[in-house]
Design a protein around this motif. Sequence first.
Motif, PDB file in Angstrom:
ATOM      1  N   THR A 153      37.870  45.001  -4.543  1.00  0.00           N
ATOM      2  CA  THR A 153      36.601  45.266  -3.831  1.00  0.00           C
ATOM      3  C   THR A 153      36.319  44.214  -2.767  1.00  0.00           C
ATOM      4  O   THR A 153      35.732  44.510  -1.728  1.00  0.00           O
ATOM      5  CB  THR A 153      35.417  45.290  -4.811  1.00  0.00           C
ATOM      6  N   ASP A 154      36.734  42.972  -3.021  1.00  0.00           N
ATOM      7  CA  ASP A 154      36.473  41.917  -2.024  1.00  0.00           C
ATOM      8  C   ASP A 154      37.166  42.234  -0.699  1.00  0.00           C
ATOM      9  O   ASP A 154      36.578  42.121   0.373  1.00  0.00           O
ATOM     10  CB  ASP A 154      36.887  40.539  -2.561  1.00  0.00           C
ATOM     11  N   ARG A 155      38.423  42.725  -0.803  1.00  0.00           N
ATOM     12  CA  ARG A 155      39.156  43.033   0.426  1.00  0.00           C
ATOM     13  C   ARG A 155      38.564  44.270   1.104  1.00  0.00           C
ATOM     14  O   ARG A 155      38.491  44.359   2.330  1.00  0.00           O
ATOM     15  CB  ARG A 155      40.631  43.253   0.100  1.00  0.00           C
ATOM     16  N   VAL A 156      38.102  45.231   0.304  1.00  0.00           N
ATOM     17  CA  VAL A 156      37.451  46.414   0.877  1.00  0.00           C
ATOM     18  C   VAL A 156      36.228  45.993   1.693  1.00  0.00           C
ATOM     19  O   VAL A 156      36.046  46.416   2.841  1.00  0.00           O
ATOM     20  CB  VAL A 156      37.018  47.404  -0.241  1.00  0.00           C
ATOM     21  N   VAL A 157      35.424  45.099   1.101  1.00  0.00           N
ATOM     22  CA  VAL A 157      34.209  44.665   1.803  1.00  0.00           C
ATOM     23  C   VAL A 157      34.569  43.898   3.068  1.00  0.00           C
ATOM     24  O   VAL A 157      33.948  44.080   4.127  1.00  0.00           O
ATOM     25  CB  VAL A 157      33.326  43.815   0.858  1.00  0.00           C
ATOM     26  N   VAL A 158      35.597  43.048   2.970  1.00  0.00           N
ATOM     27  CA  VAL A 158      36.037  42.308   4.171  1.00  0.00           C
ATOM     28  C   VAL A 158      36.422  43.287   5.283  1.00  0.00           C
ATOM     29  O   VAL A 158      36.024  43.141   6.439  1.00  0.00           O
ATOM     30  CB  VAL A 158      37.223  41.374   3.822  1.00  0.00           C
ATOM     31  N   GLY A 159      37.186  44.325   4.903  1.00  0.00           N
ATOM     32  CA  GLY A 159      37.589  45.327   5.890  1.00  0.00           C
ATOM     33  C   GLY A 159      36.388  46.025   6.491  1.00  0.00           C
ATOM     34  O   GLY A 159      36.323  46.241   7.709  1.00  0.00           O
ATOM     35  N   MET A 160      35.417  46.362   5.636  1.00  0.00           N
ATOM     36  CA  MET A 160      34.207  47.016   6.140  1.00  0.00           C
ATOM     37  C   MET A 160      33.487  46.151   7.164  1.00  0.00           C
ATOM     38  O   MET A 160      33.034  46.625   8.210  1.00  0.00           O
ATOM     39  CB  MET A 160      33.258  47.317   4.968  1.00  0.00           C
TER      40      MET A 160
END
Lengths: 272, 273
Positions: B236-243
Amino acid sequence: MSGVRSAVAARSAGPVVDESGRVTLAGVGKRYETKRGPVDAVADVDLEVAPGEFVAIVGASGCGKSTLLRILAGFEGHTSGTVEVGGAPVRGPGPARGVVFQDYGLFPWLTVAENVRFGLRQQRWSRARAKQRAAEMIEVVGLTRFADRFPGELSGGMQQRVAIARVLAADPALLLMDEPFGALDALTRTTMQHELKRLRAESGATVLFVTHSIEEAVYLADRVVVMAGGASHGAPGHIAAIVPVDLGDERDVNGPAFNDLERRIAALVHES
Amino acid sequence: MRAALWRRRIGHGALGLGFVALLLLLWDLGVRGEWVLLFDIKMGFLPAPDVVARLLWDFAFGGLYDDAYSGTLLEHLTASALRVLAGFGLAAALAVPIGVLMGRFPLVNAALDPAVNLFRPVPATAWVPLVLLIIGFGSQATIFLITLSAFFPILLNTIAATREVPPRLVEAARMLGTTRVGVLMKVVVPAATPGIVSGLRIGLGLGWVILVLGEANGIDTGLGSMIMLAREQVRTDRVVVGMIVIGLAGFLSDRILVLGFKGLFGRRPLVRA
């Protein structure tokens, strides 16, 4: 300036009269087809305007005075009669017939100078000549300081000066003005009337001037055409009377002769 | 007067930043307290803001975690931006001229309007399966989807803007000697420019939206592909970074577009403030 002056010389002096500014309307009518059958906006209009003459057209709203002007401009067709300017039938709009609109019709994305140059460039004047001519015309209307402003930054009176300058730049034989000062305040309006009188004397163009103001018509025109009728009157718009204005060049809007004429025309407008 | 204006601006800015700070604080508290919100949002599954910040730093500059994504932000951003740019550019190059013609010529409009209305309501998401079958995974499919979705808002805004050109301006140009064809370039296009630019902005924004959809399949560079891969790995951390990066990229590209046009037009009133 040189263009304006040379035009004056060509049109007013000497035995050879420049006929390009002559307006001939004979039996002109305009009929619209509507769902409830045909409606005549104007009918049987006969009018001859001599080159260099200033004719004002007055009349109640809907009497067809603007329609007549738009037909002469070539924006609208007519359905009967003949419409000729300078002896040639009008087919579509063109720079020989300059039009000044009530709402100016300036291009908001062009500066004052570019607006005045626009028509000249469209008529294939060279860049240098157009630039010089535009600068001259902007000076004639007293806007040199504002040449690089955009129309949205100018007052209504100034915008209308630009609109007049861009039309006069091409030295038209005929100037069609559709309530040009109708949106201006009273003071600016008076100034613009004086200015128009001067410009017209310099250019020598024939002028057809539609207005709601009888005072304005009597102040500016050689003849006043009174129109009547219109859809709300159940009759097509037509010419009710043509009144010559024999008041000379210096007109006193408060003088008795001026006021008499004003009252006479007002009576004609109201009774018809 | 000027000082007062600035004071107010700074005051408003502080207010806006304060609200963002409040949201960050709530985010942090929610994650730590494992709040469950409306829609069954389980905040305990979210990474905390400081975790996201560190990962974002590592993604941009590297040096913290040393994984496959460390220091690769520019690479992914460039790959994605190029796809958005290609799709958007193609859409604009097609939609603006077609829109001008449809707006000004009833015959062209009559010919094309039914087809436009047939295709327009089909969302890009519905196109994806077909596109994957007839184009296949990859950059081309992504660019196609972006072109498709950016095309319609640009087209419709261009049509509306050209129809709203004041007839008076066309009359003025004709009276000054402009030909019927000349009016198109000399009057219609400049007068419609504010509306066309609005359409371009919407189209470009949509390009970034559709990017994620296109990059979801079979692409390994790009912000969208990073998000989708991270989802499979439950990062989820990488998903949020991408967002965050996609959001910033979308915002920046809109600013660049507007400032670009403003630079091009100078003081001419051709872009809505």
